[in-house]
Design an enzyme around this catalytic site. Structure first.
Site, short mmCIF file in Angstrom:
data_model
loop_
_atom_site.label_atom_id
_atom_site.label_comp_id
_atom_site.label_asym_id
_atom_site.label_seq_id
_atom_site.Cartn_x
_atom_site.Cartn_y
_atom_site.Cartn_z
N GLU A 313 0.80 -1.23 0.00
CA GLU A 313 0.00 0.00 0.00
C GLU A 313 0.83 1.29 0.00
O GLU A 313 0.63 2.18 0.82
CB GLU A 313 -0.97 -0.01 1.20
CG GLU A 313 -1.94 -1.17 1.13
CD GLU A 313 -2.95 -1.18 2.26
OE1 GLU A 313 -4.13 -1.35 1.98
OE2 GLU A 313 -2.54 -1.03 3.44
C1 ACM Z 1 -2.24 -5.46 3.96
O1 ACM Z 1 -3.33 -5.93 4.34
N1 ACM Z 1 -2.13 -4.16 3.71
C2 ACM Z 1 -1.08 -6.30 3.75
#
Ligand code: ACM
Length: 680
Positions: A313
């Site tokens: 992310e």
């Molecule tokens: C995640 O759930 N951002 C690895």
């Protein structure tokens, strides 16, 4: 080979018969019944003459302590010199001093007296075999006993993990340790410790002390505590893989070391959840110098060869907005966020290698030119795991194993690391799939509720990762999961115990009985699944009804089984009908008891409509049951109206789901079927 649980399900279908059979989780590769039993009484002794591992003495002491808790028998004799012990243990070899991914974890357990024999390749198999033995202990005609069985067992996958996020909410050492005991009880062997994120930096660095001093609100593990956890896990056959999530999810690093960031700040510890813009500056050499020193320091603390760098992310905003990062990207021919992150990963991978570590990251790290040897943790879907394996990388599955979504165990159980898109891999590619990890993200949990969000569902995932692939009957899994759930509490986790006091707290001075009835009829909803993380901060109290509830109601599941039997039979079994009627009666009358308790209680206000709905369901259930018993044809409009009401009640309310709808719906559907048939 006899599969006890499966066999008895086929033979009897009755819950009594099943309860008396050995109920193991994870189910072993083979289990053959023999005749006889081994008594577990004050004369029970255990001896491990054939093993030299220093972990053995501790393992036996813990085994006997657990046996005491499970049976209430206060203590045990040492075997007299030369006497035959009740249980003899033998290892073929010493095995590595720290648990290894490649270790032979197999064991063989023969509980025919006497002595019962536990044989294993190394201490790893001994630890697993002792857990199996503890699951076999049951009260019998002469007191506690273990049935005579012959078990041969080994795991299907070598990497069977639980990830715990201790950043979003702080998890004290005791939480970590008791969950390690529970992990070992279901043969999970990797503790993935998510130690840093936007909301907290939880490990002490002596080289860079401002990390924990400014980034943790004072809640971090000292290096001594980390060493203690690593030793605690090692003694239980569990590897510890630390995760320091970089280059995103790094706000907490930047309070103490803002020069690591791609934008000047200032930075504050994250209080909200979601994807933050903060990201490390990949264009500055000092970033890598810092990480080299930091990783070197952590590499000394964590003996496991695998080191998790997160990598998930990264939204690229800070990189796009930084003239410096953009100039760097142009200079190095890096086109876009992904390319910049790939460059960063390659630098980090080299640093890890210098410290003797193998890189593991979330599936975003699977970019072009990812160094070979990297392990991919698939979370955004099963495709990335198959993709990684096809490209020559090893991987583990976590997509489908997110415990924070509070999905039913059945859902996780149906997720196979080698299923879905991985089913098309050839044998060499499929062998790169090392296993999987259950993930316990910490946004909506705290030290009080965490156990009830992990257990017992993680045991179903543990079975998926340990047992042969054809062990896949979800009904049989649930029958054993309920037994496993009770046993797990003897390890120290409090997933069952915590609910009662939390409900009492909500009820205050009023009796909590009506609240308990409502609680048994409801199930907690999870993140992204009826519950929105954006409504919460790290400071939101997690003290509501939803927090006190488990994600699955055992009592509703039992009612569904009864309702299914009633629907399937022409003449309902009177005991089944009586059980449903008793429950429906209780629901129908519960609101009258609940409303006075909720009258002046802000914490219960959100439950008032839910309680009314439960009463309505009780009344509907009573009428539907009566009609099914009497063969009376219920009016179509009534069935249709009640069915619409059920659909309304299935929608989330107060962030819980009214699970009690399900057995009532089964009865209504059957009435509708009979009504259609009668009309033909
Ligand atoms: C995640 O759930 N951002 C690895």
């Amino acid at each position: 080979m006899l599969r006890f649980a499966l066999l008895l399900t086929l033979l009897a279908g009755g819950e009594l018969a099943r309860a008396a059979s050995p109920s193991l989780m994870p189910l072993p590769v083979t289990m053959d019944a023999a005749s006889g039993k081994l008594a577990i009484d004050r004369n029970f002794t255990v001896n491990a003459a054939g093993c030299s591992d220093p972990r053995l003495a501790g393992a036996l002491a813990r085994f006997l302590a657990r046996l005491s808790r499970q049976t209430g028998i206060p203590g045990w004799n040492r075997p007299a010199a030369g006497a035959v012990p009740s249980l003899a243990i033998a290892c073929a070899a010493a095995g590595p001093p720290y648990p290894a991914l490649e270790e032979d974890e197999s064991y063989q357990l023969d509980t025919r007296p006497s002595p019962a024999l536990l044989q294993a390749a190394t201490i790893a198999g001994v630890l697993h075999g002792l857990e199996t033995f503890l699951q076999l202990v049951q009260p019998g005609a002469d007191g506690f006993q273990v049935p005579a069985v012959h078990i041969q067992d080994r795991p299907r996958f070598p990497w069977r993990g639980l990830m715990l996020d201790v950043s979003r909410h702080w998890m004290p050492l005791a939480v970590v340790e008791r969950n390690l005991d529970a992990m070992a009880a279901v043969k999970l062997n990797v503790f993935h410790w998510h130690l840093s994120d936007d909301q907290g930096f939880r490990a002490e660095s002596k080289l860079f002390p401002r990390l924990q001093q400014l980034g943790s609100d004072g809640n971090f593990y000292t290096q001594d505590e980390i060493r203690r956890v690593v030793a605690y896990a090692r003694d239980r056959g569990v590897r510890v893989v630390p995760e320091f999530d970089i280059p995103g999810h790094t706000t907490s690093w930047f309070l103490g070391y803002p020069e690591l960031a791609s934008a000047p700040g200032p930075y504050e510890i994250g209080r909200h959840f979601g994807v933050f813009d903060a990201a490390m500056d990949p264009s500055r050499e000092e970033t890598y110098t810092f990480l080299d020193a930091f990783i070197g320091e952590m590499a000394q603390l964590f003996p496991d060869p695998y080191f998790h760098i997160g990598g998930d992310e990264v939204n690229g905003k800070q990189w796009n907005q930084s003239a410096r990062v953009q100039a760097f990207a142009r200079e190095h021919g890096l086109d876009g966020t992904l390319a910049i992150q790939t460059y960063f990963n390659q630098r980090i991978q080299k640093i890890l290698l210098q410290h003797g570590k193998i890189m593991i990251g979330w599936d975003e790290v699977l970019g072009p030119d990812l160094p070979p040897g990297t392990v991919i943790q698939s979370w955004r879907g099963q495709e990335s795991l198959a993709d990684a394996a096809a490209k020559g990388y090893r991987g583990i599955l976590s997509s489908g194993y997110y415990l924070d979504h509070l999905k039913p165990a059945r859902y996780h159980y149906g997720m196979d690391p080698q299923g879905g898109p991985a089913a098309g891999l050839d044998a060499a590619q499929a062998a790169r799939i090392l296993g999987g990890e259950a993930c316990m993200w910490g946004e909506l949990i705290d030290a009080e509720t965490v156990d009830s969000r992990i257990w017992p569902r993680a045991a179903a995932i543990a079975e998926r990762l340990w047992s042969p692939r054809d062990v896949a009957d979800a009904d049989d899994m649930y029958a054993r999961l309920e037994v496993a759930s009770r046993l797990l509490e003897w390890t120290g986790v409090q997933h069952r115990a915590v609910s009662g006091p939390m409900l009492d707290r909500l009820a205050g001075n009023h009796p909590a009985e009506a609240l308990r009835v409502l609680a048994d009829a409801c199930e907690a909803l999870g993140l992204g699944n009826g519950r929105r993380g954006s409504r919460y901060t790290t400071e939101t109290p997690l003290n509501r009804f939803v927090d006190a509830l488990p994600p699955e109601s055992e009592s509703v599941r039992a009612l569904e089984r009864v309702a299914a039997r009633i629907v399937a039979s022409r003449v309902p079994d009177p005991l089944d009908a009586a059980q449903l009627r008793r429950q429906f009666d209780q629901w129908a009358g519960n609101d009258a008891r609940f409303q006075p308790a909720a009258a002046e209680n802000a914490l219960l206000a959100e439950l008032k409509p839910l309680s009314k709905d439960l009463a309505m369901l009780g009344a509907t259930g009573l009428r539907a049951l009566g009609d099914l018993e009497s063969g009376h044809a219920a009016p179509e409009e009534w069935i249709a109206g009640q069915t619409r009401e059920c659909a309304r009640m299935e929608r989330p309310a107060a962030e819980v789901s009214l699970a009690a709808v399900r057995p009532v719906k089964l009865l209504l559907e059957e009435l509708a079927r009979r009504s259609r048939k009668a009309a033909q």
